[in-house]
Scaffold this active site. Structure first.
Site, PDB file in Angstrom:
ATOM      1  N   GLY A   1       0.832  -1.197   0.000  1.00 19.93           N
ATOM      2  CA  GLY A   1       0.000   0.000   0.000  1.00 19.93           C
ATOM      3  C   GLY A   1       0.865   1.245   0.000  1.00 19.93           C
ATOM      4  O   GLY A   1       0.492   2.286   0.558  1.00 19.93           O
ATOM      5  N   ALA A   2       2.018   1.159  -0.652  1.00 18.34           N
ATOM      6  CA  ALA A   2       3.035   2.214  -0.560  1.00 18.34           C
ATOM      7  C   ALA A   2       2.579   3.545  -1.144  1.00 18.34           C
ATOM      8  O   ALA A   2       3.055   4.606  -0.732  1.00 18.34           O
ATOM      9  CB  ALA A   2       4.322   1.754  -1.256  1.00 18.34           C
TER      10      ALA A   2
ATOM     11  N   GLY B   1      -0.577   4.573  -1.085  1.00 20.86           N
ATOM     12  CA  GLY B   1      -1.749   5.055  -0.374  1.00 20.86           C
ATOM     13  C   GLY B   1      -1.365   6.130   0.634  1.00 20.86           C
ATOM     14  O   GLY B   1      -0.182   6.411   0.867  1.00 20.86           O
ATOM     15  N   THR B   2      -2.378   6.717   1.247  1.00 27.90           N
ATOM     16  CA  THR B   2      -2.127   7.798   2.202  1.00 27.90           C
ATOM     17  C   THR B   2      -1.235   7.342   3.341  1.00 27.90           C
ATOM     18  O   THR B   2      -0.243   8.003   3.686  1.00 27.90           O
ATOM     19  CB  THR B   2      -3.461   8.315   2.774  1.00 27.90           C
ATOM     20  OG1 THR B   2      -4.281   8.789   1.700  1.00 27.90           O
ATOM     21  CG2 THR B   2      -3.219   9.450   3.747  1.00 27.90           C
TER      22      THR B   2
ATOM     23  N   CYS C   1      -1.919  -3.853   9.225  1.00 28.36           N
ATOM     24  CA  CYS C   1      -2.621  -2.644   9.675  1.00 28.36           C
ATOM     25  C   CYS C   1      -3.950  -2.451   8.956  1.00 28.36           C
ATOM     26  O   CYS C   1      -4.738  -1.578   9.342  1.00 28.36           O
ATOM     27  CB  CYS C   1      -1.745  -1.408   9.437  1.00 28.36           C
ATOM     28  SG  CYS C   1      -0.089  -1.531  10.134  1.00 28.36           S
TER      29      CYS C   1
ATOM     30  N   GLY D   1      -6.253  -3.169  15.044  1.00 27.03           N
ATOM     31  CA  GLY D   1      -7.225  -2.344  14.331  1.00 27.03           C
ATOM     32  C   GLY D   1      -6.839  -0.885  14.309  1.00 27.03           C
ATOM     33  O   GLY D   1      -7.414  -0.100  13.553  1.00 27.03           O
ATOM     34  N   ASN D   2      -5.843  -0.508  15.113  1.00 28.80           N
ATOM     35  CA  ASN D   2      -5.368   0.876  15.145  1.00 28.80           C
ATOM     36  C   ASN D   2      -3.937   0.869  15.658  1.00 28.80           C
ATOM     37  O   ASN D   2      -3.651   0.291  16.701  1.00 28.80           O
ATOM     38  CB  ASN D   2      -6.263   1.735  16.041  1.00 28.80           C
ATOM     39  CG  ASN D   2      -5.956   3.211  15.938  1.00 28.80           C
ATOM     40  OD1 ASN D   2      -4.859   3.661  16.243  1.00 28.80           O
ATOM     41  ND2 ASN D   2      -6.947   3.974  15.497  1.00 28.80           N
TER      42      ASN D   2
ATOM     43  N   HIS E   1     -14.650   9.522  10.884  1.00 27.39           N
ATOM     44  CA  HIS E   1     -13.547   9.437   9.928  1.00 27.39           C
ATOM     45  C   HIS E   1     -13.860  10.249   8.674  1.00 27.39           C
ATOM     46  O   HIS E   1     -15.002  10.662   8.453  1.00 27.39           O
ATOM     47  CB  HIS E   1     -13.256   7.985   9.538  1.00 27.39           C
ATOM     48  CG  HIS E   1     -12.545   7.211  10.603  1.00 27.39           C
ATOM     49  ND1 HIS E   1     -13.208   6.561  11.616  1.00 27.39           N
ATOM     50  CD2 HIS E   1     -11.218   6.998  10.824  1.00 27.39           C
ATOM     51  CE1 HIS E   1     -12.326   5.968  12.413  1.00 27.39           C
ATOM     52  NE2 HIS E   1     -11.119   6.220  11.962  1.00 27.39           N
TER      53      HIS E   1
ATOM     54  N   LYS F   1     -13.231   6.864   3.752  1.00 21.12           N
ATOM     55  CA  LYS F   1     -13.048   5.582   4.438  1.00 21.12           C
ATOM     56  C   LYS F   1     -14.133   4.612   3.991  1.00 21.12           C
ATOM     57  O   LYS F   1     -15.317   4.951   3.983  1.00 21.12           O
ATOM     58  CB  LYS F   1     -13.093   5.771   5.955  1.00 21.12           C
ATOM     59  CG  LYS F   1     -12.787   4.493   6.734  1.00 21.12           C
ATOM     60  CD  LYS F   1     -12.605   4.790   8.209  1.00 21.12           C
ATOM     61  CE  LYS F   1     -12.334   3.516   9.008  1.00 21.12           C
ATOM     62  NZ  LYS F   1     -11.097   2.824   8.562  1.00 21.12           N
TER      63      LYS F   1
ATOM     64  N   GLY G   1     -12.449  -0.380  12.121  1.00 18.78           N
ATOM     65  CA  GLY G   1     -11.827  -1.502  12.821  1.00 18.78           C
ATOM     66  C   GLY G   1     -11.495  -1.146  14.254  1.00 18.78           C
ATOM     67  O   GLY G   1     -11.567  -1.991  15.160  1.00 18.78           O
TER      68      GLY G   1
END
Length: 252
Positions: A8-9, A11-12, A85, A110-111, A142, A146, A152
């Protein structure tokens, strides 16, 4: 120097992790995994993790829930620790992660914020003390992009509260209609989506003539990136098993 595969490099969250690692002398990203074209970083990119043929020490995953099974399979095949994650995982994927943890170290939360996990410890203690006298409600907020609801983290908090109760509550998601009077055996999760809210979780204990509110607000996604890198450091060299933020927090 720890060699990391970052899923997921583009992604945000991936960008936040990469930015922190770029400034580090202790970590190096040897491969970025993402379906999107590389627009941000200099390390090599692959659409599928199986395409990477180099050496690595750990996988950090901030990908999409559909990608996680392939990451876990790669981690197993190469005996690599993995930090998961991504949220919104299917029951099948959850089962595969548990099975993988019998052979490799798996860190899953989940976090990834240390603060939210300290909140979890606080609400578990509070729930145990207030169980018979207070109603429990969870509100999570959120950003509007999302994709999973409730978050999660909200589920993690609810499950944590139930683990502390003598009589676990029935989870209810939202409330509407003319016959929605609150029942004594329920705990409700409310999901709010809007704007660019990074993440906010609040647990309300509502009793007779008094209310207790425990709240965590993330003002930047950097806190989650830091947590993921710290988790990678924590499980590197550990024996196989399923690790979470409790293991990390109580060993700081």
């Amino acid at each position: 120097m720890m060699k990391i595969i970052l899923a997921g490099a583009n992604g945000t969250m991936g960008k936040h992790v990469a930015t922190l690692i770029d400034a580090s002398n202790e970590h190096e990203i040897v491969a970025g995994i993402d379906q999107k074209e590389n627009l941000y970083h200099t390390f090599p990119y692959y659409q599928h993790i199986e395409e990477f043929k180099g050496e690595a020490d750990c996988i950090i995953d901030f990908s999409h829930y559909t990608v996680v099974p392939s990451l876990v399979a790669y981690a197993l095949a190469h005996t690599l620790p993995i930090v998961v994650c991504t949220t919104g995982l299917s029951d099948e994927t959850e089962a595969s992660i548990l099975e993988a943890s019998k052979r490799i170290p798996v860190f899953k939360s989940g976090n990834m914020s240390l603060g939210i996990n300290l909140l979890l410890a606080l609400v578990k203690t509070s729930a145990k003390m207030l169980e018979d006298q207070f109603d429990i409600e969870i509100i999570e907020k959120h950003h509007h992009r999302k994709i999973d609801a409730p978050s999660g983290t909200a589920k993690m908090i609810a499950n944590g509260i139930n683990s502390a109760l003598e009589n676990p509550k029935r989870l209810v998601y939202g409330r509407e209609g003319n016959h929605s009077k609150r029942q004594d055996d329920e705990m409700t999760i409310h999901a709010i989506r809007g704007g660019t809210i990074v993440g906010e979780h609040e647990v309300i204990f509502a009793g007779l003539d008094e209310v207790i509110e425990i709240k965590h607000t993330a003002s930047s996604r950097t806190v989650f990136a830091k947590g993921a890198i710290t988790a990678a450091d924590y499980i590197f060299g550990k024996p196989h098993g399923l690790y979470d933020m409790d293991h990390l927090i109580y060993n700081l």
